[in-house]
Scaffold this motif. Sequence first.
Motif, PDB file in Angstrom:
ATOM      1  N   PHE A   1       0.810  -1.219   0.000  1.00 22.55           N
ATOM      2  CA  PHE A   1       0.000   0.000   0.000  1.00 22.55           C
ATOM      3  C   PHE A   1       0.845   1.272   0.000  1.00 22.55           C
ATOM      4  N   VAL A   2       2.095   1.185   0.418  1.00 25.83           N
ATOM      5  CA  VAL A   2       2.997   2.315   0.220  1.00 25.83           C
ATOM      6  C   VAL A   2       3.134   2.576  -1.279  1.00 25.83           C
ATOM      7  N   GLN A   3       3.295   1.503  -2.046  1.00 24.73           N
ATOM      8  CA  GLN A   3       3.438   1.661  -3.498  1.00 24.73           C
ATOM      9  C   GLN A   3       2.173   2.224  -4.122  1.00 24.73           C
ATOM     10  N   ILE A   4       1.011   1.730  -3.660  1.00 30.53           N
ATOM     11  CA  ILE A   4      -0.255   2.256  -4.182  1.00 30.53           C
ATOM     12  C   ILE A   4      -0.378   3.746  -3.847  1.00 30.53           C
ATOM     13  N   GLY A   5      -0.051   4.093  -2.605  1.00 31.42           N
ATOM     14  CA  GLY A   5      -0.129   5.493  -2.198  1.00 31.42           C
ATOM     15  C   GLY A   5       0.839   6.383  -2.959  1.00 31.42           C
TER      16      GLY A   5
ATOM     17  N   GLY B   1      -3.688  11.939  -8.832  1.00 35.33           N
ATOM     18  CA  GLY B   1      -4.910  12.376  -9.474  1.00 35.33           C
ATOM     19  C   GLY B   1      -6.131  11.706  -8.888  1.00 35.33           C
ATOM     20  N   GLY B   2      -5.936  10.964  -7.822  1.00 31.55           N
ATOM     21  CA  GLY B   2      -7.046  10.465  -7.020  1.00 31.55           C
ATOM     22  C   GLY B   2      -7.792   9.274  -7.593  1.00 31.55           C
ATOM     23  N   GLY B   3      -8.717   8.819  -6.798  1.00 38.81           N
ATOM     24  CA  GLY B   3      -9.688   7.756  -7.008  1.00 38.81           C
ATOM     25  C   GLY B   3      -9.482   6.770  -8.139  1.00 38.81           C
ATOM     26  N   TYR B   4     -10.060   7.081  -9.263  1.00 40.52           N
ATOM     27  CA  TYR B   4     -10.155   6.085 -10.313  1.00 40.52           C
ATOM     28  C   TYR B   4      -8.801   5.801 -10.949  1.00 40.52           C
ATOM     29  N   ALA B   5      -7.876   6.744 -10.839  1.00 44.21           N
ATOM     30  CA  ALA B   5      -6.538   6.505 -11.358  1.00 44.21           C
ATOM     31  C   ALA B   5      -5.842   5.417 -10.543  1.00 44.21           C
ATOM     32  N   ALA B   6      -6.273   5.256  -9.281  1.00 40.74           N
ATOM     33  CA  ALA B   6      -5.610   4.307  -8.396  1.00 40.74           C
ATOM     34  C   ALA B   6      -6.068   2.866  -8.627  1.00 40.74           C
ATOM     35  N   MET B   7      -7.231   2.700  -9.250  1.00 42.62           N
ATOM     36  CA  MET B   7      -7.813   1.356  -9.363  1.00 42.62           C
ATOM     37  C   MET B   7      -6.910   0.306 -10.016  1.00 42.62           C
ATOM     38  N   PRO B   8      -6.362   0.592 -11.217  1.00 41.83           N
ATOM     39  CA  PRO B   8      -5.502  -0.435 -11.825  1.00 41.83           C
ATOM     40  C   PRO B   8      -4.300  -0.777 -10.954  1.00 41.83           C
ATOM     41  N   LEU B   9      -3.771   0.234 -10.257  1.00 38.51           N
ATOM     42  CA  LEU B   9      -2.632   0.013  -9.366  1.00 38.51           C
ATOM     43  C   LEU B   9      -2.992  -0.913  -8.219  1.00 38.51           C
ATOM     44  N   ILE B  10      -4.163  -0.678  -7.645  1.00 37.00           N
ATOM     45  CA  ILE B  10      -4.616  -1.502  -6.529  1.00 37.00           C
ATOM     46  C   ILE B  10      -4.818  -2.936  -7.009  1.00 37.00           C
TER      47      ILE B  10
ATOM     48  N   GLN C   1      -1.545  -4.751  -7.355  1.00 32.67           N
ATOM     49  CA  GLN C   1      -0.930  -5.146  -6.087  1.00 32.67           C
ATOM     50  C   GLN C   1      -1.692  -6.258  -5.366  1.00 32.67           C
ATOM     51  N   VAL C   2      -3.015  -6.154  -5.304  1.00 29.59           N
ATOM     52  CA  VAL C   2      -3.748  -7.086  -4.438  1.00 29.59           C
ATOM     53  C   VAL C   2      -4.298  -8.309  -5.168  1.00 29.59           C
ATOM     54  N   VAL C   3      -4.343  -8.261  -6.505  1.00 31.02           N
ATOM     55  CA  VAL C   3      -4.820  -9.436  -7.256  1.00 31.02           C
ATOM     56  C   VAL C   3      -3.664 -10.130  -7.972  1.00 31.02           C
ATOM     57  N   ASP C   4      -2.841  -9.347  -8.667  1.00 30.93           N
ATOM     58  CA  ASP C   4      -1.783  -9.937  -9.503  1.00 30.93           C
ATOM     59  C   ASP C   4      -0.527 -10.285  -8.708  1.00 30.93           C
ATOM     60  N   VAL C   5       0.043  -9.278  -8.018  1.00 27.08           N
ATOM     61  CA  VAL C   5       1.305  -9.502  -7.305  1.00 27.08           C
ATOM     62  C   VAL C   5       1.093 -10.387  -6.078  1.00 27.08           C
ATOM     63  N   HIS C   6       0.065 -10.045  -5.271  1.00 21.83           N
ATOM     64  CA  HIS C   6      -0.229 -10.836  -4.078  1.00 21.83           C
ATOM     65  C   HIS C   6      -1.566 -11.550  -4.264  1.00 21.83           C
ATOM     66  N   PRO C   7      -1.696 -12.745  -3.742  1.00 21.32           N
ATOM     67  CA  PRO C   7      -2.958 -13.489  -3.912  1.00 21.32           C
ATOM     68  C   PRO C   7      -3.976 -13.134  -2.831  1.00 21.32           C
TER      69      PRO C   7
ATOM     70  N   GLY D   1     -15.141   8.341   1.705  1.00 23.59           N
ATOM     71  CA  GLY D   1     -13.702   8.132   1.827  1.00 23.59           C
ATOM     72  C   GLY D   1     -13.059   7.777   0.504  1.00 23.59           C
ATOM     73  N   PRO D   2     -11.758   8.021   0.401  1.00 18.54           N
ATOM     74  CA  PRO D   2     -11.012   7.759  -0.826  1.00 18.54           C
ATOM     75  C   PRO D   2     -10.996   6.267  -1.168  1.00 18.54           C
ATOM     76  N   VAL D   3     -11.026   5.985  -2.460  1.00 18.96           N
ATOM     77  CA  VAL D   3     -11.022   4.599  -2.935  1.00 18.96           C
ATOM     78  C   VAL D   3      -9.812   3.837  -2.402  1.00 18.96           C
ATOM     79  N   ALA D   4      -8.648   4.489  -2.425  1.00 13.98           N
ATOM     80  CA  ALA D   4      -7.419   3.805  -1.996  1.00 13.98           C
ATOM     81  C   ALA D   4      -7.485   3.426  -0.511  1.00 13.98           C
ATOM     82  N   ILE D   5      -7.978   4.351   0.316  1.00  9.79           N
ATOM     83  CA  ILE D   5      -8.083   4.073   1.759  1.00  9.79           C
ATOM     84  C   ILE D   5      -9.115   2.972   2.009  1.00  9.79           C
ATOM     85  N   ASN D   6     -10.254   3.083   1.321  1.00 14.13           N
ATOM     86  CA  ASN D   6     -11.288   2.061   1.474  1.00 14.13           C
ATOM     87  C   ASN D   6     -10.766   0.677   1.119  1.00 14.13           C
TER      88      ASN D   6
END
Lengths: 188, 188
Positions: free
Chosen positions: A10-14, A19-28, A31-37, A56-61
């Motif tokens: 989540f440091v990497q995601i942060g 540019g907020g919210g929707y820009a973060a989705m592919p990154l998340i 990290q949470v689906v591809d890199v880690h199971p 609240g922000p998508v990334a925090i949620n």
Amino acid sequence: MIYLELFWAFVQIGLFSIGGGYAAMPLIQQQVVDVHPWLTMTQFADVMAIAEMTPGPVAINSATFVGIQVGGLPGALVATAGCVLPACVIVLTLAWVYYRFRGLTLVQGILAALRPAVVAMIASAGLSLLILAVYGQRTLPADLTAIDWVAAAIFLTALVVLRKWKVNPLYIMGGSAAAGVLLYLVCG
Amino acid sequence: MSGKKPYGQLFFSMLRLSACTFGGGFVIIPLMRKRFVQELGWLEEQEMLDLTAIAQSSPGAVAVNAAILVGYRVAGPAGAALAILGSVLPPLVIISVISLFYRAFRSNSIVNFAMMGLLAGVAAVILDVVATLAQGIFRQKRLLPVVVLLAAFIAVRFFSVNIVLVILLCGAVGAADTLWRGRKEAEK
């Protein structure tokens, strides 16, 4: 060490979601689906839907959600802290620079040109939200008349009330949610 | 802890605002403007826009970044820490609770109707603040801010230009404009 992994993911995601919210989705997702199971793709889609439905922000949620799934409440705290940390350092540095140098003529000139750009960006975000509200999708549909009239009516009423009486935006938001429940139950 | 710095007010304001940021981070701008510029008088209008520019061009969630900036401005690093806590706590609690029964929450039609109404209301809140801010820019009766506003809008809206790039370019334009006008005045 699962907490360390959570924190670092989540440091990497942060750090890389600008540019907020929707820009973060592919990154998340990466990290949470591809890199880690940690989540399946279906779970990820659920998280994104819930992140949009809750404040609240998508990334925090998503940090909280993934953290809980992977490591309980401590996991949620660690993931959230990781998510906020990079922003904290960078934003505070910029804030220090801003308050230190904003008196300079050159800096004032730069800021004067930035302000209209910021207004433009807020306008663009507001327009995207309006399209999402009245068409139910992020882009304009081919058929522009396929409007959700209930949402359009709520939008127009809210806008008129705001412009005319300068009501607290929080009341407008609460009122819109209540109007949504009432009107969709009656009209839908 | 309630010395001369308004820690309590800062924390609870953030808590309340964060619990209400639906539909992406941008709604925090009108909400913060109402609370910190108009109600409490902690910030000036222009300052709010400058802080928005910083929040926007830094990594991380816009809402959290804006909270860090306001907290830092009002009560230094401790204020920034409190503001982060206040803005992260609501999503943390809400998502933690919802993660227990998120499938039921997602498919609940009342929740969906409230969300649809709320989105329309949030769009109105954001576009209302855009109208107010844009009026201020047009009232300056200078060509450059208006051109920057329109150009930035077109770039972000229709060409999805990276936000950091837009901020950097507009800053450069502002710097060039200031230097050019300074030189013209020196020649007189």
